[in-house]
Motif scaffolding. Structure first.
Motif: not given
Lengths: 324, 314
Positions: A108-115, A118, A9-10, B77-78, B153, B71, B54, B74, A4, B105
């Motif tokens: 940073i990766l725990s924010q709502p972005i994909y790797r 980055l 994003r980001g 993580k939001r 957040k 799946r 992760l 996002l 999804e 971000l």
């Protein structure tokens, strides 16, 4: 099942942050001045040379980039082929592993972005930083040429110089993608930098020495006719082209010098031979588009190498564990 | 939406064939503080990373706020804030700029961003030093900045990995207070730690990890009954001859254990302090101290791993 959300994003946030890091960082400052000072020195020498030889040349302005001095046998184009990788490696060798060592990656990766975001953001920011300084350098040289030579460049000369600028940015991209790949593979920035610099030395110094010798092992050594000679030369060229620096040099030598009608011409010239095509007027300048077409393969090669190396880094990064 | 915010079923993580996390199942309810406890290397952090999407899940399934972290990472993580073990920031940037980057971000609008950052920095008492480079911060301040990021957040779940490790007692107390503050705001908290006494004071329920498995799960009181054999542990310190035998006669006492000179420990079905005191006095002993132990996590933990012969990975 598709994942999804968008991988983009980001990217913007990462791009802006990284770009501002590069532009304000001491490292970029040092690398920029290294390139600017040596480039200006090289161009100054070539200007002296151009002034002394007052032979008629319709593309005098382009000599600015390619003319090597007598005392300093280094043209601006050669210098770029040497220094641009250094700048790219300097900016790229710690792009990913520094996030590990600073322990910022998992946050940073725990924010709502994909790797993806980055990695894309970091690559684009570093390439943009390099492109900005190359553009500034290019404008500086054009200005210097206007002042000292006192003649304006023609439209075609500007077009050829622009192609060179763009190709130089792609060339920087190859080395940046390589440095970024190593910064993803190796957790220690020092290791990544050493491996990247080692490869750079190998491709710019050792490979030009060894590749003809290795090519001759594979190619035929009996030279009976001109075709045989050209065959040997093209095998050598094939081997040399493994190095991105060789691709870059070929492109630059063809694009910046309209009298070059073949990428093998410099090699033949080194053997004291000249290439005379049937029906061609010797020494007649090649039209701009024909010059570009002649090295289109090399340009595409540089872009492809960038993409391949980036994809390699991307795959490694996606599979990497976040924790050290 | 129901009241379970994290639902882990049979989570398993294989690293090169080794089971780092092995069939771990637990749920965390809304507004609950849930502790993952265990020695280093027991699989706590790996479990957390799987919940956040992760790291890949080798087997089993997880739902976080009704989303699948594999799946729909996002979406997860939001609404989930994560404070990693020994959190890192960009040292050359100020605290505010670090939070600005995170806020971009996350995707907050510019006006919302500044208001949220100011509010979060106020809550963790960093507003005055927010303009300084994070490189000058102490460990406690960094940890608080990490918490500020979570507050900014506006999350439903906060996941804190070893939030108190390496902090001095004062900083630890402050941080635990802020964690209780999260709970008051209706945020569910999942926290991991190997520091038991500190965790005990904030956790509603805990899961004890051992070699990638959950050995025990429940509230501290429940675990105490399970592991320490339930009932009451009474410490008696008294001078006198043959007191242990006398105390063993007291009704309700199941076992007497000598824990030092003139010191014994009683395990009993009920609070036997009045009877024990009477017994000591009747035997002519001089009673110095008589206390009933709350089941402490430390005791549960030590006893459990002692009984099960676990080796502590360093």
């Amino acid at each position: 099942m598709r994942r999804e959300g968008s991988p983009w994003r980001g990217v913007g946030a990462v791009f802006l942050k990284e770009l501002s890091d590069h532009l304000t960082g001491a490292r970029m400052f040092v690398l920029e001045w290294l390139v600017v000072l040596t480039a200006v020195a090289a161009v100054y020498v070539s200007i002296q040379q151009i002034k002394n030889t007052s032979a008629e040349d319709p593309f005098l302005f382009l000599r600015l980039f390619t003319q090597a001095g007598e005392q300093v046998p280094l043209s601006f184009a050669t210098l770029l082929s040497f220094l641009v990788p250094l700048v790219s490696i300097g900016l790229g060798f710690d792009l990913v592993n520094s996030e590990h060592s600073r322990r910022t990656l998992s946050r940073i990766l725990s924010q709502p972005i994909y790797r993806d975001a980055l990695l894309f953001g970091k690559f684009l920011a570093a390439l943009t930083a390099i492109a900005i300084s190359l553009l500034a350098l290019w404008l500086l040289l054009i200005g210097l040429g206007l002042f000292t030579l006192g003649l304006p460049p023609s439209g075609e000369e500007i077009a050829r110089a622009l192609v060179m600028l763009v190709v130089t940015i792609f060339y920087a991209g190859v080395w940046l993608a390589l440095a970024m790949l190593f910064s993803t593979i190796f957790r220690s920035p020092a290791t990544a930098a050493l491996v990247a610099l080692g490869l750079w030395l190998f491709f710019t110094i050792l490979w030009p020495i060894f590749s003809p010798w290795m090519a001759d092992i594979f190619g035929s050594r009996d030279i009976a006719s001109a075709e045989d000679l050209l065959g040997v030369l093209s095998v050598r060229q094939g081997f040399a082209r493994v190095s991105p620096s060789a691709l870059f040099s070929e492109i630059v030598s063809v694009v910046l010098d309209p009298s070059v009608r073949s990428t093998q011409q410099p090699m033949l010239a080194a053997l004291g031979l000249a290439l005379i095509e049937r029906g061609a007027i010797p020494g007649a300048p090649l039209p701009f588009l024909q010059s570009v077409l002649l090295v289109w393969g090399q340009i595409v090669g540089l872009i492809a190498a960038t993409i391949l190396l980036f994809v390699g880094g991307y795959v490694v990064f996606q599979r990497q564990e976040v924790r050290a | 939406m129901n009241d379970v915010v994290i639902d882990a079923q049979g989570l398993t993580k294989l690293y090169n064939g080794a089971r780092a996390v092995d069939d771990v199942s637990f749920t965390v309810g809304r507004g609950e503080i849930f502790g993952l406890l265990g020695p280093n290397g027991a699989g706590k952090t790996t479990t957390i990373l799987m919940l956040l999407g992760l790291t890949e899940i080798s087997a089993g399934a997880a739902r976080v706020l009704g989303h699948d972290p594999v799946r729909e990472p996002l979406a997860v993580k939001r609404r989930v804030g994560y404070l990693p073990d020994s959190v890192g920031f960009y040292d050359y940037l100020s605290a505010r700029d670090n939070l600005r980057y995170t806020a971009r971000l996350i995707g907050f609008s510019e006006a919302e961003r500044e208001a949220r950052i100011a509010d979060a920095l106020n809550k963790v008492d960093l507003a005055e030093v927010a303009g300084k480079a994070v490189g000058t911060y102490s460990r406690g301040m960094r940890q608080r900045l990490g918490l500020a990021e979570i507050l900014m957040k506006n999350v439903a779940i906060a996941i804190l990995d070893e939030p108190t490790s390496g902090l001095d007692p004062q900083a630890t107390l402050e941080l635990l207070d802020m964690i209780r503050g999260l709970k008051r705001d209706g945020v569910s908290v999942l926290l991991s730690s190997h520091l038991l006494d500190r965790v005990q004071s904030v956790c509603d329920r805990v899961a004890l990890f051992q070699d990638g498995r959950i050995a025990l799960i429940g509230s501290v009181a429940e675990l105490g009954r399970q592991v320490l054999g339930g009932g009451f542990a009474v410490e008696v310190e008294a001078e006198g001859q043959g007191l242990a035998e006398c105390l063993a006669q007291v009704p309700g006492v199941r076992s007497v254990e000598s824990t030092g000179p003139d010191r014994v420990r009683l395990l009993a079905d009920r609070d036997v302090r009045p009877d024990a005191a009477a017994a000591v006095v009747a035997a002519g002993g001089r009673l110095r101290r008589l206390s009933v132990e709350d089941p402490s996590l430390e005791a549960i933990y030590t006893r459990y791993f002692h009984d099960h012969g676990a080796r502590h990975a360093a």
